[in-house]
Scaffold this motif. Structure first.
Motif, PDB file in Angstrom:
ATOM      1  N   LEU A  65       0.850  -1.187   0.000  1.00 53.42           N
ATOM      2  CA  LEU A  65       0.000   0.000   0.000  1.00 53.42           C
ATOM      3  C   LEU A  65       0.884   1.234   0.000  1.00 53.42           C
ATOM      4  O   LEU A  65       1.938   1.257   0.642  1.00 53.42           O
ATOM      5  N   THR A  66       0.448   2.262  -0.730  1.00 54.19           N
ATOM      6  CA  THR A  66       1.170   3.522  -0.808  1.00 54.19           C
ATOM      7  C   THR A  66       0.167   4.664  -0.636  1.00 54.19           C
ATOM      8  O   THR A  66      -1.044   4.436  -0.607  1.00 54.19           O
ATOM      9  N   PRO A  67       0.647   5.912  -0.547  1.00 52.73           N
ATOM     10  CA  PRO A  67      -0.297   7.036  -0.479  1.00 52.73           C
ATOM     11  C   PRO A  67      -1.219   7.116  -1.695  1.00 52.73           C
ATOM     12  O   PRO A  67      -2.301   7.714  -1.615  1.00 52.73           O
ATOM     13  N   ALA A  68      -0.809   6.516  -2.812  1.00 52.30           N
ATOM     14  CA  ALA A  68      -1.631   6.553  -4.021  1.00 52.30           C
ATOM     15  C   ALA A  68      -2.706   5.473  -4.040  1.00 52.30           C
ATOM     16  O   ALA A  68      -3.575   5.471  -4.926  1.00 52.30           O
ATOM     17  N   THR A  69      -2.678   4.546  -3.081  1.00 53.54           N
ATOM     18  CA  THR A  69      -3.674   3.476  -3.050  1.00 53.54           C
ATOM     19  C   THR A  69      -5.059   4.076  -2.845  1.00 53.54           C
ATOM     20  O   THR A  69      -5.301   4.788  -1.875  1.00 53.54           O
ATOM     21  N   HIS A  70      -5.974   3.758  -3.770  1.00 52.08           N
ATOM     22  CA  HIS A  70      -7.309   4.367  -3.763  1.00 52.08           C
ATOM     23  C   HIS A  70      -8.337   3.369  -3.233  1.00 52.08           C
ATOM     24  O   HIS A  70      -8.329   2.194  -3.646  1.00 52.08           O
ATOM     25  N   PRO A  71      -9.238   3.798  -2.334  1.00 50.57           N
ATOM     26  CA  PRO A  71     -10.181   2.853  -1.717  1.00 50.57           C
ATOM     27  C   PRO A  71     -11.145   2.198  -2.691  1.00 50.57           C
ATOM     28  O   PRO A  71     -11.682   1.120  -2.392  1.00 50.57           O
ATOM     29  N   ILE A  72     -11.372   2.803  -3.858  1.00 52.31           N
ATOM     30  CA  ILE A  72     -12.272   2.207  -4.847  1.00 52.31           C
ATOM     31  C   ILE A  72     -11.483   1.587  -5.994  1.00 52.31           C
ATOM     32  O   ILE A  72     -11.645   0.420  -6.333  1.00 52.31           O
ATOM     33  N   ARG A  73     -10.585   2.361  -6.568  1.00 50.14           N
ATOM     34  CA  ARG A  73      -9.811   1.869  -7.714  1.00 50.14           C
ATOM     35  C   ARG A  73      -8.961   0.663  -7.346  1.00 50.14           C
ATOM     36  O   ARG A  73      -8.780  -0.255  -8.145  1.00 50.14           O
ATOM     37  N   ASP A  74      -8.426   0.659  -6.132  1.00 48.92           N
ATOM     38  CA  ASP A  74      -7.538  -0.423  -5.696  1.00 48.92           C
ATOM     39  C   ASP A  74      -8.223  -1.352  -4.696  1.00 48.92           C
ATOM     40  O   ASP A  74      -7.563  -1.955  -3.831  1.00 48.92           O
ATOM     41  N   LEU A  75      -9.534  -1.476  -4.818  1.00 46.59           N
ATOM     42  CA  LEU A  75     -10.288  -2.277  -3.857  1.00 46.59           C
ATOM     43  C   LEU A  75      -9.807  -3.727  -3.819  1.00 46.59           C
ATOM     44  O   LEU A  75      -9.739  -4.338  -2.750  1.00 46.59           O
ATOM     45  N   GLY A  76      -9.455  -4.277  -4.977  1.00 44.59           N
ATOM     46  CA  GLY A  76      -8.985  -5.658  -5.026  1.00 44.59           C
ATOM     47  C   GLY A  76      -7.738  -5.861  -4.178  1.00 44.59           C
ATOM     48  O   GLY A  76      -7.617  -6.851  -3.458  1.00 44.59           O
ATOM     49  N   ARG A  77      -6.797  -4.910  -4.260  1.00 45.08           N
ATOM     50  CA  ARG A  77      -5.578  -5.016  -3.467  1.00 45.08           C
ATOM     51  C   ARG A  77      -5.888  -4.872  -1.976  1.00 45.08           C
ATOM     52  O   ARG A  77      -5.347  -5.593  -1.139  1.00 45.08           O
ATOM     53  N   LEU A  78      -6.781  -3.942  -1.645  1.00 49.02           N
ATOM     54  CA  LEU A  78      -7.153  -3.754  -0.243  1.00 49.02           C
ATOM     55  C   LEU A  78      -7.846  -4.996   0.313  1.00 49.02           C
ATOM     56  O   LEU A  78      -7.606  -5.394   1.460  1.00 49.02           O
ATOM     57  N   GLN A  79      -8.688  -5.609  -0.481  1.00 47.90           N
ATOM     58  CA  GLN A  79      -9.357  -6.830  -0.033  1.00 47.90           C
ATOM     59  C   GLN A  79      -8.344  -7.951   0.188  1.00 47.90           C
ATOM     60  O   GLN A  79      -8.467  -8.735   1.138  1.00 47.90           O
TER      61      GLN A  79
END
Length: 248
Positions: A65-79
């Motif tokens: 995760l980085t400051p550019a990680t987006h809660p919607i665009r990068d949802l797959g990575r967050l999950q």
């Protein structure tokens, strides 16, 4: 397992985490202690993406995760991060309309696509492990606070996380209930569960943790093995905090 590098987090113009770096190996129990307002809970929430941050990186297993990680665009990575790292909150956050067993099985069924029979079987084993094997059909309102927090731990374990983050899991409990929960956490540590624990329990940090971090004013002011931090503290903040904690 977890590598945090130079993490920075701001609330408006206020910098609440000021370049903290921290590493947690597999099987390690990292305890985070320190005065209130030091950034402990915020730091924990940044690890699994519940809070966005403004500088540095967080690596969880193979996911970064980085400051550019987006809660919607990068949802797959967050999950993917949240499947790897479970979270136990201060408040139990159980669904009041579901039984204990249903609270523990809803995520593996809905998120992992697991069969109901398989999820229920594993949940029942874990409820037994935390001392609540007979409470599967009870509702949260029928349980004590300590029992509800133990259900919350079982609910996290049923997702089979590689690491569990605990955010002051006993702060809402009286001493007897707190000891129930700390006993379960100690058992998990003996079993090799990787954990990062924000805690007010100096006994847990001293006797169970493999590494202790002291957070104050947004910095990790001191860290090391428990015997070093508790018996030979190097920083004035650590000495003052431990003195105050001993008087509580």
């Amino acid at each position: 397992m977890i590598v945090v590098d130079q993490l920075i987090k701001r609330h408006g113009h206020l910098e609440v985490i000021k370049g903290i770096s921290l590493r947690v190996e597999r099987g390690e129990v990292a305890a985070i202690i320190g005065p209130s307002g030091g950034g402990k809970s915020t730091f924990l929430r940044c690890i699994n993406g519940l809070e966005q941050f403004h500088g540095g990186t967080v690596q969880v297993g193979t996911h970064t995760l980085t400051p550019a990680t987006h809660p919607i665009r990068d949802l797959g990575r967050l999950q993917a991060v949240r499947k790897t790292v479970g979270f136990v909150f201060q408040q139990f956050n159980l669904f009041p309309h579901l039984t204990v067993l249903e609270n523990c099985t809803i995520s593996p069924i809905k998120v992992l696509g697991e069969s109901t029979d398989s999820a229920r079987a594993r949940a029942q084993l874990l409820l037994t492990r935390v001392g609540l094997g007979s409470k599967g059909e009870a509702y949260p309102k029928d349980l004590s606070g300590g029992q509800q927090q133990r259900v919350a731990i079982a609910r996290t374990l049923v997702m089979q996380p590689e690491c569990i983050l605990f955010d002051e899991p006993t702060s809402a409990l009286d001493p007897v209930m707190a000891n129930e929960v700390l006993g379960v956490m100690s058992d998990l540590a003996r079993g090799g569960q990787t954990m990062v624990v924000v805690t007010h329990s100096m006994t847990f940090a001293k006797n169970v943790a493999s590494h202790v971090h002291v957070f104050a004013d947004g910095f990790d002011v001191e860290h090391g093995p428990p015997e070093q931090v508790f018996n030979q503290p190097q920083h004035a903040v650590t000495r003052s905090f431990l003195k105050d904690a001993a008087q509580d």
